[in-house]
Design an enzyme around this catalytic site. Structure first.
Site, mmCIF file in Angstrom:
data_model
loop_
_atom_site.group_PDB
_atom_site.id
_atom_site.type_symbol
_atom_site.label_atom_id
_atom_site.label_comp_id
_atom_site.label_asym_id
_atom_site.label_seq_id
_atom_site.Cartn_x
_atom_site.Cartn_y
_atom_site.Cartn_z
ATOM 1 N N ASP A 1 -13.339 -4.817 2.971
ATOM 2 C CA ASP A 1 -11.871 -5.005 2.564
ATOM 3 C C ASP A 1 -11.311 -6.233 2.993
ATOM 4 O O ASP A 1 -10.302 -6.873 2.490
ATOM 5 C CB ASP A 1 -11.050 -3.644 3.022
ATOM 6 C CG ASP A 1 -11.443 -2.632 2.228
ATOM 7 O OD1 ASP A 1 -12.077 -2.640 1.044
ATOM 8 O OD2 ASP A 1 -11.154 -1.256 2.750
ATOM 9 N N ALA B 1 -1.563 1.084 9.538
ATOM 10 C CA ALA B 1 -0.486 1.811 9.484
ATOM 11 C C ALA B 1 -0.742 3.431 9.682
ATOM 12 O O ALA B 1 -0.208 4.173 10.464
ATOM 13 C CB ALA B 1 0.374 1.725 8.344
ATOM 14 N N ASP C 1 5.701 -1.218 21.066
ATOM 15 C CA ASP C 1 4.623 -2.464 21.180
ATOM 16 C C ASP C 1 4.794 -3.142 19.979
ATOM 17 O O ASP C 1 3.926 -4.272 19.807
ATOM 18 C CB ASP C 1 3.263 -1.471 21.186
ATOM 19 C CG ASP C 1 2.972 -1.414 22.610
ATOM 20 O OD1 ASP C 1 3.718 -1.530 23.534
ATOM 21 O OD2 ASP C 1 2.105 -0.707 22.981
ATOM 22 N N SER D 1 -3.533 4.441 11.473
ATOM 23 C CA SER D 1 -3.978 4.824 12.603
ATOM 24 C C SER D 1 -2.902 4.665 13.703
ATOM 25 O O SER D 1 -2.919 5.254 14.858
ATOM 26 C CB SER D 1 -4.957 3.529 13.127
ATOM 27 O OG SER D 1 -4.099 2.355 13.285
ATOM 28 N N GLN E 1 -5.278 -11.244 10.092
ATOM 29 C CA GLN E 1 -5.984 -12.352 9.715
ATOM 30 C C GLN E 1 -5.251 -13.817 9.753
ATOM 31 O O GLN E 1 -5.928 -14.810 10.165
ATOM 32 C CB GLN E 1 -6.529 -12.673 8.310
ATOM 33 C CG GLN E 1 -7.540 -11.302 8.081
ATOM 34 C CD GLN E 1 -8.006 -11.288 6.751
ATOM 35 O OE1 GLN E 1 -7.752 -12.077 5.765
ATOM 36 N NE2 GLN E 1 -9.130 -10.417 6.402
ATOM 37 N N ASN F 1 -2.095 -6.015 2.949
ATOM 38 C CA ASN F 1 -2.142 -4.789 3.649
ATOM 39 C C ASN F 1 -0.607 -4.425 4.339
ATOM 40 O O ASN F 1 -0.030 -3.628 4.182
ATOM 41 C CB ASN F 1 -3.178 -4.822 4.643
ATOM 42 C CG ASN F 1 -4.423 -3.932 4.089
ATOM 43 O OD1 ASN F 1 -4.377 -3.356 3.066
ATOM 44 N ND2 ASN F 1 -5.386 -3.710 4.977
ATOM 45 N N THR G 1 -3.513 3.235 4.316
ATOM 46 C CA THR G 1 -4.740 3.639 4.761
ATOM 47 C C THR G 1 -5.371 2.852 5.910
ATOM 48 O O THR G 1 -6.441 3.076 6.056
ATOM 49 C CB THR G 1 -5.726 3.794 3.659
ATOM 50 O OG1 THR G 1 -5.776 2.523 2.898
ATOM 51 C CG2 THR G 1 -5.094 4.969 2.551
#
Length: 296
Positions: free
Chosen positions: A72, A190, A176, A192, A247, A146, A187
């Site tokens: 991904d 966000a 944080d 997690s 990235q 994402n 998925t």
């Protein structure tokens, strides 16, 4: 359905499996009579390829289809480069999860044959633009398929900031950071952080606080056309970062303003005909099914 003649190939570097899959893919497409164009970094790991080479940016201008081999993360990088070109993108999964890259290497040729014959599903996925200003002057820009994430960088200190949506004050927050995610990214990071899963066709953005100091700070889902503004408190003793898809990064300073909004150009993402978002969630997230226990 669109006819594909010129097909671009782009792969994640540093993986033997990706290189082997790229070789197979290139040979298959050439054997089927398609014109294959390799992205220049990809071409460097395929010596003796004997096909045309292009920069990543130009790949989207001259190709009818771009196939990304990797995980991904590889497709996220390609999406940022190709979203403005209106070229469809297809992913071959050589990563771990594969929410976006859903052609499997073991069934690559028959699955590709179906897609190339016009049997595929196309989705439009929107990206987010992020603009950072300091004293009213632009100092940084990034975009993400994402998410756009405000985080402390290497610091362990919390960030204090004010949040505005469509010009309306929402709250002052110490946390944080903040994840601003598209449905595509819901998925990923966000999720997690406790955010909701959103169907990819939703025109919505979710804002997920990261370890907020106030427990009542919860994820908020807003309209996809909303303008989101984050004003970093000038009292902060840390220099937060804005990361796009994890990235690309922009370093901010206390007092900076981060404005996030939908990118005008969308990514055209294509899938095999049997693509099923909920099946992917079951497979990738380990959702249970009564069918697994012999239920109906």
């Amino acid at each position: 359905m669109e006819q594909f003649r010129n097909i671009g190939l782009l792969g994640r570097m540093g993986s033997v499996q990706v290189v082997e899959t790229l070789k197979r893919l290139k040979n298959y497409l050439v054997g089927e009579g398609y014109a294959v164009i390799l992205e220049e970094a990809t071409a460097a790991v395929l010596p003796g390829h004997n096909v045309q080479v292009s920069s990543k940016k130009m790949l989207g201008e001259i190709c009818d289809l771009v196939i990304v081999v990797g995980g991904d993360g590889s497709l996220l990088g390609a999406a940022r480069a190709l979203a403005g070109c209106n070229v469809p993108v297809l992913g071959v999964n050589r990563g771990r999860l594969g929410f976006l890259t859903d052609i499997t290497p073991t069934e690559m040729e028959p699955q590709l044959a179906e897609v190339l014959s016009g049997k595929y599903v196309e989705e439009s996925r929107f990206l987010l633009d992020a603009y950072v200003k300091r004293n009213g002057e632009p100092v940084g820009y990034g975009c993400g398929l994402n998410d756009i994430v405000l985080h402390p960088g290497k610091s362990t200190r919390m960030i204090g900031f004010d949040l505005y949506i469509e010009g309306q004050f929402v709250n002052s927050q110490r946390s944080d950071g903040l994840i601003v995610s598209t449905p595509t990214g819901s998925t990923a990071y966000a999720l997690s952080a406790g955010g909701p899963i959103m169907h990819p066709r939703l025109d919505a953005i979710v804002l997920v606080p990261m370890f907020p100091h106030t427990l009542s700070s919860r994820p908020i889902v807003v309209d996809g056309n909303s303008e989101i503004k984050i004003i970093i408190g000038d009292y902060n003793q840390t220099y937060p970062h804005v990361s796009c898809d994890g990235q690309t990064h922009v370093t901010c300073a206390p007092g900076d303003t981060v404005t996030i909004c939908k990118k005008p150009q969308k990514l055209r993402l294509i899938h095999p005909m049997n693509h099923n978002f909920y099946q992917i969630c079951r497979d990738k997230l380990g959702w249970s099914s009564s069918r697994d226990q012999g239920g109906q």
